[in-house]
Design an enzyme around this catalytic site. Structure first.
Site: not given
Length: 283
Positions: A40, A42, A44, A62, A157
């Site tokens: 994935g 994002g 940031m 992440k 979100d």
């Protein structure tokens, strides 16, 4: 009940849908973890599926984008996501493991690996899930949202791609990257800023007004409406049209299939009230 659980399991193993992240060169290591593939991306950072050799398990890491290292406010937001997640202990919310800063200054967050399919992938394959599945999915997300709101956190979100159904049927709420701490003096958002995903924003988010727990319920109302009627009624050809639809389009009982239970129809219509005070207070 086994038939129902099998249906959820089937949805959770369907082929990947449209959103394929732009791949980056795979690093050799991120902290003590060994990246296997990027899963994935994002606003940031990049999201990696990694092996944890010390405990023989998979984790999700992440990793903050290198270009954001010099932006102190963004680094604080990345850290805030980790702190907010750490405060939440609930079976429907993915758990954080560790937050650290690498030698090059990049922040990284290791989290529980949740294997399954997102609501987005499920709805792309089956635009109108059966009623029992709609009720089950909503119940599970409301359980998670109750925990989030009880800790004075606003997700901001909620959307199908931020909700995951595991192979065993358990539903998880993901991605607290723009979540807001509703405690006094903790909001890091500049007044008038618009944060969220256009097609699932509340009217107050669209115009940059302060959000509340009721803003999350509006977003969940859109998701519920999409599952029941087979499409997001507010989604337009572009962000401007979508925003205008959220602000002005009124969903009516006539939009729902005749088979929709009255109680579910009323819940969705109240969740989608344009004025926050007309929605439910919280979950």
């Amino acid at each position: 009940m086994p038939v129902r659980k099998n249906y959820i399991s089937g949805m959770a193993t369907m082929d990947e849908a449209n959103d394929t992240p732009r791949k980056r060169a795979k690093p050799e290591k991120i902290g003590g973890y060994i990246p296997e593939k990027q899963i994935g991306k994002g606003a940031m950072g990049d999201i990696w599926l990694c092996e944890d050799p010390s405990l023989c398990r998979h984790v999700v890491v992440k990793q903050m984008q290198a270009s954001l290292r010099g932006y102190e406010d963004l680094m604080k937001r990345f850290q805030r996501e980790s702190v907010l997640l750490a405060a939440l202990h609930h079976p429907n919310i993915a758990h954080p493991y560790a937050l650290w800063q690498e030698r090059n200054g990049r922040l990284a967050l290791a989290m529980e690996f949740v294997e399954g399919k997102t609501f987005r992938e499920i709805l792309d394959a089956d635009k109108q899930p059966p009623l029992w599945a709609v009720l089950y999915l909503l119940h599970e997300i409301l359980q998670a949202l109750e925990c989030v709101h009880r800790h004075n956190i606003i997700h901001r979100d909620l959307k199908p791609s931020n909700m995951m159904v595991e192979k065993n049927g358990r539903v998880r709420l993901l991605d607290f990257g723009i979540a807001r701490d509703a405690n006094p003096g903790q909001d890091m958002t500049m007044p008038g800023s618009v944060l969220g995903t256009a097609a699932y924003m509340s009217p107050e988010q669209v115009v940059g007004k302060p959000v509340t727990f009721r803003s999350d319920l509006f977003s969940l109302g859109i998701i519920a409406c999409e599952m029941v009627i087979g499409r997001n009624p507010f989604r337009g050809e572009n962000i401007e049209i979508t925003s205008q639809c959220i602000l002005n389009m009124k969903i009516k009982s006539s939009h729902f299939p005749v088979s929709t239970p009255s109680a579910l129809r009323k819940w969705i219509l109240r969740a989608l009230a344009k004025k926050p005070q007309r929605r439910f207070n919280s979950t």
